[in-house]
Design a protein around this motif. Sequence first.
Motif, PDB file in Angstrom:
ATOM      1  N   CYS B  57      11.524   4.667  -7.542  1.00 44.11           N
ATOM      2  CA  CYS B  57      10.195   4.471  -8.116  1.00 44.11           C
ATOM      3  C   CYS B  57       9.521   5.843  -8.262  1.00 44.11           C
ATOM      4  CB  CYS B  57       9.375   3.570  -7.195  1.00 44.11           C
ATOM      5  SG  CYS B  57       7.639   3.473  -7.625  1.00 44.11           S
ATOM      6  N   SER B  58       8.992   6.137  -9.442  1.00 39.95           N
ATOM      7  CA  SER B  58       8.415   7.467  -9.663  1.00 39.95           C
ATOM      8  C   SER B  58       7.128   7.655  -8.859  1.00 39.95           C
ATOM      9  CB  SER B  58       8.133   7.674 -11.148  1.00 39.95           C
ATOM     10  OG  SER B  58       7.067   6.829 -11.528  1.00 39.95           O
ATOM     11  N   ASN B  59       6.558   6.558  -8.398  1.00 39.82           N
ATOM     12  CA  ASN B  59       5.323   6.672  -7.623  1.00 39.82           C
ATOM     13  C   ASN B  59       5.611   6.858  -6.133  1.00 39.82           C
ATOM     14  OD1 ASN B  59       2.477   6.693  -7.343  1.00 39.82           O
ATOM     15  ND2 ASN B  59       2.581   4.602  -6.551  1.00 39.82           N
ATOM     16  N   GLU B  67       9.960  -0.198 -12.911  1.00 39.97           N
ATOM     17  CA  GLU B  67       9.086   0.958 -12.726  1.00 39.97           C
ATOM     18  C   GLU B  67       7.654   0.591 -13.123  1.00 39.97           C
ATOM     19  OE1 GLU B  67       9.503   4.003 -11.647  1.00 39.97           O
ATOM     20  OE2 GLU B  67       7.881   5.091 -12.577  1.00 39.97           O
ATOM     21  N   ARG B 123       8.673  16.047  -2.549  1.00 40.51           N
ATOM     22  CA  ARG B 123       7.610  15.382  -3.299  1.00 40.51           C
ATOM     23  C   ARG B 123       6.298  15.347  -2.491  1.00 40.51           C
ATOM     24  NH1 ARG B 123       8.450  10.333  -3.986  1.00 40.51           N
ATOM     25  NH2 ARG B 123       7.717   9.986  -6.083  1.00 40.51           N
ATOM     26  N   HIS B 126       3.112  15.493  -4.677  1.00 38.77           N
ATOM     27  CA  HIS B 126       2.828  14.174  -5.236  1.00 38.77           C
ATOM     28  C   HIS B 126       2.135  13.278  -4.204  1.00 38.77           C
ATOM     29  CE1 HIS B 126       3.044  10.715  -7.754  1.00 38.77           C
ATOM     30  NE2 HIS B 126       3.905  10.084  -6.997  1.00 38.77           N
TER      31      HIS B 126
END
Lengths: 198, 198
Positions: B57-59, B67, B123, B126
Amino acid sequence: MSYPQTLEKLVESLCRFPGIGPKTAQRLAFFLLARPREEVVSIARAMVEAKDKLFFCSNCGCLTEIEPCALCRDSRRDRGLICVVQEPRDVLVLERTGQYHGLYHVLHGALSPLDGLGPEELRLPHLFSRIKENNVREVIIATNPNVEGDATAAFIARLVKPLGVTVTRIAFGLPVGGDLEYADDLTLSRALEGRREM
Amino acid sequence: MSYPQTLEKLVESLCRFPGIGPKTAQRLAFFLLARPREEVVSIARAMVEAKDKLFFCSNCGCLTEIEPCALCRDSRRDRGLICVVQEPRDVLVLERTGQYHGLYHVLHGALSPLDGLGPEELRLPHLFSRIKENNVREVIIATNPNVEGDATAAFIARLVKPLGVTVTRIAFGLPVGGDLEYADDLTLSRALEGRREM
């Protein structure tokens, strides 16, 4: 939230292997997901390909890709010697020793009337005709050292001896590198029974 | 005679799994050969399908087929809470408890300068933007209880606290059902340190 569906399916699939529980299956699944796609495909393909290409030799019953198998075709092997084993993997185990140069006969089980495994299911009639037709001089019985294996060995011996063929049983005793202290009583009595002059 | 080629390839393939040596691989291979073709195909397909359909998942960085992932989309989850873990499997482990209802942030590792794993690779930037943009009130750090995990936890705490966010670390102590006698010194000192009034 549970697993994503494909992950769940993968873990369930891996759980079908003997001795692999949900925790190990999950570890294996995450291992696969971390590998390059080609590697996963190659493992998956190896599984299906093995299933598709391997079958049992109609003569000796071992695993093979060709009929008859490489062992039965090999002219350098001693055709007067047949070693009787329970499972195809036993052939590989014995071959690994490099000490045996005869042929094999895989029973695919041991006599077990309760499980419906009689002489017919174990391809014993085929063993007897192989012995008669091929001038076999010795049958080595390498079934497992337990009740079923011993019963099967006794059964074969009773029927083969009258054909004038030597019937032998592989030796039982202390495992090499083992410790006398840790040997169980049964192994120890078999080791005494089978003692040899030095 | 060695293995038939396809069997050898299968055993080698299975050996690539972590914790599976040649003997276990052979056992698994013979298990597969004894199963119906459909079952072998379904296991093989599950492996490739998982590899093809699952991604991060990019989050939050957890494993998903969609996604953003089901966890990030779930409106019933507490968006003011982020639990930081090292690996995607840690999310599954925590979800299994059924006790946590916030979101996650998977680092895919722990700070380890020697392995070239710095804040960027994990990350962390992020994570910080997620915290700032989403009105997060608490960050629970559930990295592993070892040097790297603790260092990562300290690093995150130092950067997140100034944002006015509560930073907590999951508790360390005696495993439930364990025996005091068998606990190692470090666990025991952590258990003493983290004692709570009854």
